[in-house]
Enzyme design. Structure first.
Site, PDB file in Angstrom:
ATOM      1  N   ARG A  57       0.845  -1.204   0.000  1.00  0.00           N
ATOM      2  CA  ARG A  57       0.000   0.000   0.000  1.00  0.00           C
ATOM      3  C   ARG A  57       0.880   1.253   0.000  1.00  0.00           C
ATOM      4  O   ARG A  57       0.545   2.251  -0.634  1.00  0.00           O
ATOM      5  CB  ARG A  57      -0.932  -0.011   1.213  1.00  0.00           C
ATOM      6  N   HIS A 110      -6.126   7.716  11.904  1.00  0.00           N
ATOM      7  CA  HIS A 110      -5.812   6.287  11.762  1.00  0.00           C
ATOM      8  C   HIS A 110      -4.346   6.054  11.405  1.00  0.00           C
ATOM      9  O   HIS A 110      -3.985   4.971  10.955  1.00  0.00           O
ATOM     10  CB  HIS A 110      -6.722   5.640  10.702  1.00  0.00           C
ATOM     11  N   CYS A 118       8.058   2.093  16.874  1.00  0.00           N
ATOM     12  CA  CYS A 118       8.701   0.980  17.565  1.00  0.00           C
ATOM     13  C   CYS A 118       7.804   0.539  18.719  1.00  0.00           C
ATOM     14  O   CYS A 118       7.391   1.359  19.542  1.00  0.00           O
ATOM     15  CB  CYS A 118      10.066   1.420  18.088  1.00  0.00           C
ATOM     16  N   CYS A 121      10.156   1.074  22.202  1.00  0.00           N
ATOM     17  CA  CYS A 121      10.435   2.392  22.803  1.00  0.00           C
ATOM     18  C   CYS A 121       9.430   3.456  22.355  1.00  0.00           C
ATOM     19  O   CYS A 121       9.495   4.595  22.794  1.00  0.00           O
ATOM     20  CB  CYS A 121      11.861   2.832  22.475  1.00  0.00           C
ATOM     21  N   THR A 178     -16.819   8.957   3.359  1.00  0.00           N
ATOM     22  CA  THR A 178     -16.643   7.904   4.369  1.00  0.00           C
ATOM     23  C   THR A 178     -17.963   7.174   4.561  1.00  0.00           C
ATOM     24  O   THR A 178     -19.029   7.791   4.546  1.00  0.00           O
ATOM     25  CB  THR A 178     -16.092   8.459   5.704  1.00  0.00           C
ATOM     26  N   ALA A 221     -16.309  12.925  -5.244  1.00  0.00           N
ATOM     27  CA  ALA A 221     -15.590  13.918  -4.444  1.00  0.00           C
ATOM     28  C   ALA A 221     -14.889  14.954  -5.327  1.00  0.00           C
ATOM     29  O   ALA A 221     -14.898  16.148  -5.014  1.00  0.00           O
ATOM     30  CB  ALA A 221     -14.563  13.218  -3.550  1.00  0.00           C
TER      31      ALA A 221
END
Ligand code: OAD
Ligand code: ZN
Length: 236
Positions: A57, A110, A118, A121, A178, A221
């Site tokens: 992607r 999102h 990570c 950490c 959406t 759109a």
């Protein structure tokens, strides 16, 4: 113009840039099983498959260009702010087409395909073209702990405090492309409406959330968003 505008976008805004939507008949979740690819459990069980899915992607982004909808939203932001208004664009999309078009007051609730995190950490950084379980985190030195900076099913979306505070004080809320099926984003229109905002939905078709909106604009759109932006800027 003054006023407080919050816009929510979903995969429909990027569909005409060649990035697939999720729930349309030929959408991403009709070809792939999200349970196998977009959950923390899937990543723990099969990191290689999950990395391959997001690497593919990410690769699609290289050639994707913003369309007229992304451009119109960046123009709206600049004009709205120049006239003294408050503005926030909240996107569920993990592509980078809004920022490429020039949007600045933007929240990726999102996450972002172009970033990694990570699990040891929590450092975030720009993702390489191909992320793998063999990679080592440059911040803590752990190997196999880097993951896409994507919010998976069962995880909390990002920046929710900021988003809710904006929804509760906006007077215009616009939802674009959406399906309104994934919470908490699906509930934003009701929060804005309860706060007294005028709510407008722009989509190819009606959605489960359509009854919550005051106004509906059906269309692509790339056409409906520029038309909406022209009208909004002309009115003020
Ligand atoms: P969906 O695929 O659920 O919905 C896309 C919506 O866009 C549908 O309502 C379509 O009718 C509409 N649409 C399609 N093409 C359009 C066009 N050219 N112009 C206008 N509208 C169009 O995508 P989202 O609602 O964005 O989460 O999905 C929400 C979340 O579910 C995503 O962020 C993703 C997914 O699982 C994560 O990956 C965490
Ligand atoms: Zn680390």
């Amino acid at each position: 113009m003054s006023g407080h505008l919050v816009i929510l976008t979903g995969a429909g805004v990027s569909a005409e840039s060649g990035l697939g939507t999720f729930r349309d008949t030929d959408g991403i979740w009709s070809k792939f099983d999200w349970r196998e690819l977009a959950t923390p459990e899937a990543f723990a069980a099969k990191p290689h498959e999950v990395h391959a899915f997001y690497n593919a992607r990410r690769k699609n982004l290289v050639t994707a260009r913003p369309n007229a909808a992304h451009q119109a939203l960046a123009e709206l932001e600049a004009a709205w702010i120049a006239r003294g208004g408050e503005f926030l664009l909240v996107t569920q999309n993990v592509d980078n087409l809004h920022e490429t078009a020039g949007s600045e007051r933007l929240v990726h609730m999102h996450g972002e395909l172009s970033r990694m995190r990570c699990t040891n950490c929590h450092a975030t950084g720009e993702a390489p073209k191909e992320l793998s379980s063999l990679d080592t985190c440059s911040a803590c030195g752990s190997t196999g702990t880097l993951r896409p900076h994507i919010v998976w099913f069962g995880e909390m979306p990002l920046q929710m405090e900021l988003i809710y505070s904006q929804l509760e004080s906006c007077n215009l809320f616009v939802s674009i492309g959406t399906s309104g099926t994934v919470y908490p984003a699906a509930g934003f229109s009701q929060v804005a409406r309860d706060a007294g905002a005028r709510c407008i939905e722009i989509n190819l078709e009606e959605t489960d959330m359509s009854p919550v909106f005051h106004e509906h604009r059906l269309g692509k759109a790339s056409e409906a968003v520029p038309a909406f932006v022209r009208e909004t800027l002309a009115q003020s």
